[in-house]
Design an enzyme around this catalytic site. Structure first.
Site, short mmCIF file in Angstrom:
data_model
loop_
_atom_site.label_atom_id
_atom_site.label_comp_id
_atom_site.label_asym_id
_atom_site.label_seq_id
_atom_site.Cartn_x
_atom_site.Cartn_y
_atom_site.Cartn_z
N ILE A 215 9.21 6.23 16.80
CA ILE A 215 8.94 6.98 15.57
C ILE A 215 7.76 7.94 15.74
O ILE A 215 7.83 9.10 15.35
CB ILE A 215 8.68 6.03 14.38
CG1 ILE A 215 9.79 4.98 14.26
CG2 ILE A 215 8.50 6.81 13.07
CD1 ILE A 215 11.15 5.51 13.83
N ASP B 273 5.14 0.21 12.00
CA ASP B 273 3.85 -0.31 11.51
C ASP B 273 3.62 -1.78 11.91
O ASP B 273 2.57 -2.33 11.60
CB ASP B 273 3.77 -0.19 9.99
CG ASP B 273 3.49 1.24 9.55
OD1 ASP B 273 3.25 2.11 10.41
OD2 ASP B 273 3.51 1.49 8.32
N ARG C 131 -8.57 0.21 4.95
CA ARG C 131 -7.64 1.16 4.34
C ARG C 131 -6.36 0.45 3.89
O ARG C 131 -5.73 0.86 2.93
CB ARG C 131 -7.25 2.24 5.35
CG ARG C 131 -8.31 3.31 5.54
CD ARG C 131 -7.73 4.45 6.32
NE ARG C 131 -6.38 4.71 5.86
CZ ARG C 131 -5.36 5.06 6.62
NH1 ARG C 131 -5.53 5.25 7.91
NH2 ARG C 131 -4.17 5.27 6.13
N ASP D 56 6.46 19.60 7.62
CA ASP D 56 7.47 20.65 7.45
C ASP D 56 8.65 20.21 6.58
O ASP D 56 9.15 20.98 5.76
CB ASP D 56 7.95 21.14 8.83
CG ASP D 56 8.47 20.01 9.71
OD1 ASP D 56 7.86 18.91 9.65
OD2 ASP D 56 9.46 20.19 10.42
N ARG E 165 2.24 14.43 13.28
CA ARG E 165 2.62 14.17 11.89
C ARG E 165 2.67 15.42 11.01
O ARG E 165 1.85 15.61 10.11
CB ARG E 165 1.70 13.12 11.27
CG ARG E 165 1.76 11.82 12.00
CD ARG E 165 1.02 10.73 11.31
NE ARG E 165 1.78 10.12 10.22
CZ ARG E 165 1.34 9.10 9.50
NH1 ARG E 165 0.16 8.60 9.76
NH2 ARG E 165 2.07 8.59 8.55
N PRO E 166 3.63 16.29 11.26
CA PRO E 166 3.77 17.50 10.44
C PRO E 166 4.29 17.18 9.03
O PRO E 166 4.71 16.05 8.76
CB PRO E 166 4.79 18.33 11.21
CG PRO E 166 5.56 17.36 12.02
CD PRO E 166 4.67 16.18 12.29
N ARG F 278 -3.79 10.62 4.16
CA ARG F 278 -2.67 11.53 4.34
C ARG F 278 -1.70 11.61 3.17
O ARG F 278 -1.27 12.69 2.77
CB ARG F 278 -1.87 11.01 5.54
CG ARG F 278 -1.76 11.88 6.68
CD ARG F 278 -0.74 11.30 7.65
NE ARG F 278 0.54 11.97 7.45
CZ ARG F 278 0.78 13.19 7.86
NH1 ARG F 278 -0.13 13.88 8.49
NH2 ARG F 278 1.95 13.74 7.64
N LYS G 260 0.83 -1.21 0.00
CA LYS G 260 0.00 0.00 0.00
C LYS G 260 0.86 1.25 0.00
O LYS G 260 0.66 2.17 -0.81
CB LYS G 260 -0.90 0.03 1.25
CG LYS G 260 -1.57 1.37 1.47
CD LYS G 260 -2.38 1.40 2.74
CE LYS G 260 -1.65 1.88 3.96
NZ LYS G 260 -1.39 3.33 4.00
N ASN G 261 1.83 1.30 0.93
CA ASN G 261 2.59 2.54 1.08
C ASN G 261 3.43 2.87 -0.15
O ASN G 261 3.75 4.03 -0.38
CB ASN G 261 3.50 2.47 2.32
CG ASN G 261 2.70 2.64 3.60
OD1 ASN G 261 1.50 2.96 3.55
ND2 ASN G 261 3.33 2.43 4.74
N CYS H 129 -3.44 13.39 12.72
CA CYS H 129 -3.94 12.04 12.50
C CYS H 129 -3.81 11.30 13.81
O CYS H 129 -3.14 11.76 14.72
CB CYS H 129 -3.19 11.40 11.34
SG CYS H 129 -2.38 9.88 11.67
C1 UD1 Z 1 5.25 6.41 6.35
C2 UD1 Z 1 4.21 5.34 6.23
C3 UD1 Z 1 3.73 4.92 7.62
C4 UD1 Z 1 4.91 4.53 8.49
C5 UD1 Z 1 5.97 5.63 8.48
C6 UD1 Z 1 7.25 5.24 9.22
C7 UD1 Z 1 3.07 5.87 4.16
C8 UD1 Z 1 1.79 6.27 3.53
N1 UD1 Z 1 3.08 5.82 5.50
O1 UD1 Z 1 4.62 7.53 6.98
O2 UD1 Z 1 2.84 3.81 7.45
O3 UD1 Z 1 4.45 4.36 9.81
O4 UD1 Z 1 6.34 5.95 7.14
O5 UD1 Z 1 7.81 4.09 8.66
O6 UD1 Z 1 4.06 5.58 3.50
N2 UD1 Z 1 8.00 14.06 10.40
C9 UD1 Z 1 8.19 15.41 10.65
N3 UD1 Z 1 8.07 16.30 9.60
C10 UD1 Z 1 7.76 15.88 8.34
C11 UD1 Z 1 7.59 14.49 8.10
C12 UD1 Z 1 7.71 13.60 9.16
O7 UD1 Z 1 8.44 15.82 11.77
O8 UD1 Z 1 7.66 16.72 7.44
C13 UD1 Z 1 8.15 13.08 11.53
C14 UD1 Z 1 6.88 12.31 11.82
O9 UD1 Z 1 6.00 12.99 12.67
C15 UD1 Z 1 7.44 11.05 12.47
C16 UD1 Z 1 8.77 10.85 11.73
O10 UD1 Z 1 9.06 12.08 11.12
O11 UD1 Z 1 7.71 11.27 13.83
C17 UD1 Z 1 8.76 9.78 10.66
O12 UD1 Z 1 7.68 10.01 9.77
P1 UD1 Z 1 7.74 9.60 8.25
O13 UD1 Z 1 8.85 8.63 8.04
O14 UD1 Z 1 7.71 10.82 7.42
O15 UD1 Z 1 6.37 8.81 8.09
P2 UD1 Z 1 5.30 8.97 6.96
O16 UD1 Z 1 5.95 9.16 5.63
O17 UD1 Z 1 4.25 9.96 7.40
#
Ligand code: UD1
Length: 429
Positions: free
Chosen positions: A332, A310, A402, A128, A125-126, A96, A22-23, A120
């Protein structure tokens, strides 16, 4: 809304074919916006999340055709022209990762207006890091009334982007935008999850020049245009791990096919430590457990190749009946223990303090009505229910839908007593 009823106690025996990830699939679908030629994705999972994104892509000008081809379920995505660069809140909020259309829209048309995905259930989950990466590539970004307004009228320009920490979504987003930028981009401290390699492989098949995906440094040489391609989606490592844990929880012997053991090696080692028998094969793996009680094992989530966040809830479900006390540490996402009170309803003995859960193994779990709270948390309840005495009803199954394709069919084909009950749930929102 549908519910799932599980009567615990049956041992599992049989094969489960793992679907495409999915991801990965949702980022590959977003990549189709980068070309005016058709992108054919095979091994596509059929999930609520892929449907949500298909709906959004149709609004943007993509023709989405789902068929069953010689290699199984496939989706052909074709965007001859972007008819709108606007991704509204109602469609982005449903899923998302829809936010990842921002980069491709910007790269192809020079402008985009995309809703912020909002918070979420598993923490703040920002986005930035996504926005900083696009700015580094020369985009001008404004935030207004919950929307990102992005402009790059003269196109994006390659840059060196150093992420302060590893982010799956931000790394993919930067890749999606940089492939059409002028010049070279280097992503430093990039995420190393297998989905990065899958996306890079697909982009390269479309004519992009991406190197180093799967390592912490990804180098991208921008190209002027991308073409159509055909690409097979990588197997879903989270689905693989989930059924591996389910088989261990219920006991018996389950062959997971159409997948790769190396995608979940860290989980497999932990399962072996706990006493589960794992056989790694070329086309997947086999999980065996014959009656003996499992031992408590500690895990700490980490970025790939560490223990996947996950799979944390699923592993915790497995530990609820292990002998001894285990500690599960989540590093995480904050607030990713929503499954704990629900597992407690089944009789699990768990205390949470900060980012750590302490699980004292119990002899029996007892079926009960429980509520799914997010995608991975909800499947942990199904896993616990497989070993619980009596019937468990999992409410709010839309969370499961989902991310897990035909979950009840896949489990019941192996002898689990699982059925879907259509109709209104008790309680509701
Ligand atoms: C993706 C996966 C999710 C998985 C996660 C970690 C998808 C659709 N989802 O989520 O299932 O749990 O990877 O393996 O692929 N963060 C920031 N700023 C940002 C982006 C992220 O602070 O702009 C933080 C997040 O809050 C979190 C950490 O970085 O604490 C890791 O998040 P990230 O690896 O980006 O996860 P996702 O891509 O949202």
């Amino acid at each position: 809304m549908d519910r799932i009823a599980i009567v615990g106690g049956s041992r599992l025996k049989g094969d489960i074919a793992i679907s495409g990830a999915k991801n990965s699939a949702i980022k590959l679908m977003a990549a189709s916006l980068l070309t005016d030629e058709p992108l054919r994705l095979t091994n596509m999972p059929r999930l609520a999340d892929t449907r949500f994104l298909a709906n959004l892509l149709r609004r943007l000008g993509t023709e989405v055709v789902e068929t069953v081809g010689p290699d199984g379920p496939q989706t052909v995505l074709h965007t001859p022209e972007i008819v709108s660069s606007f991704a509204p809140y109602d469609l982005v909020r449903q899923m998302r990762a829809s936010f990842n259309v921002l980069g491709p829209l910007l790269a192809r048309t020079g402008h985009a207006k995309v809703s912020l995905p909002g918070g979420c259930a598993i923490g703040a989950r920002p986005v930035d890091l996504h926005l900083k990466a696009l700015e580094a590539l020369g985009a001008h970004i404004d935030l207004n009334e919950g929307y990102v307004y992005a402009q790059a009228p003269r196109g994006l320009v390659g840059a060196r982007i150093e992420f302060p920490f590893s982010s799956v979504g931000a790394t993919e987003h930067a890749m999606l935008a940089a492939v059409l930028a002028r010049g070279d981009t280097i992503l430093v401290n990039a995420a190393r999850e297998p989905e990065m390699e899958d996306l890079a492989e697909c982009l390269n098949a479309m004519g992009a020049r991406v190197e180093g995906a799967g390592t912490s440094e990804i180098r991208i040489r921008g190209v002027a245009r991308l073409t159509g391609a055909s690409h097979a989606v990588i197997p879903d490592r989270i689905e693989t791990g989930t059924y591996a844990v389910a088989a261990a929880m219920a006991g018996g012997e389950v062959r997971l096919t159409n997948t790769r053991a190396d995608l979940i090696e860290t989980l497999l080692v932990k399962m072996e430590e706990a006493g589960v028998e794992v056989e790694r094969r070329n086309d997947g793996l086999t999980i065996r457990r014959n009656g003996a009680r499992l031992q408590a094992v500690n895990v700490e989530t980490d970025v790939f190749p560490g223990f996947a966040t996950d799979l944390q809830a699923q592993f915790m479900a497995l530990m609820t009946m292990a002998e001894g006390e285990s500690v599960v540490k989540e590093t995480i996402f904050e607030n990713r223990f929503m499954h704990v009170p629900e597992l407690a309803r089944l009789g699990a003995d768990i205390t949470v303090s900060g980012g750590e859960a302490r699980i004292r193994g119990v002899d029996t779990l007892q079926g009960a009505p429980v509520m799914a709270t997010d995608l991975r948390a909800s499947v942990s309840l199904v896993i616990a229910a497989l070993a619980a005495k009596g019937e468990t009803i999992v409410n709010r199954v839309y969370h499961l839908d989902r991310g897990f394709e035909r979950l009840e069919q896949k489990l019941s084909a192996c002898g689990a007593e699982v059925r879907r009950i259509s109709g209104p749930e008790d309680g509701g929102d």
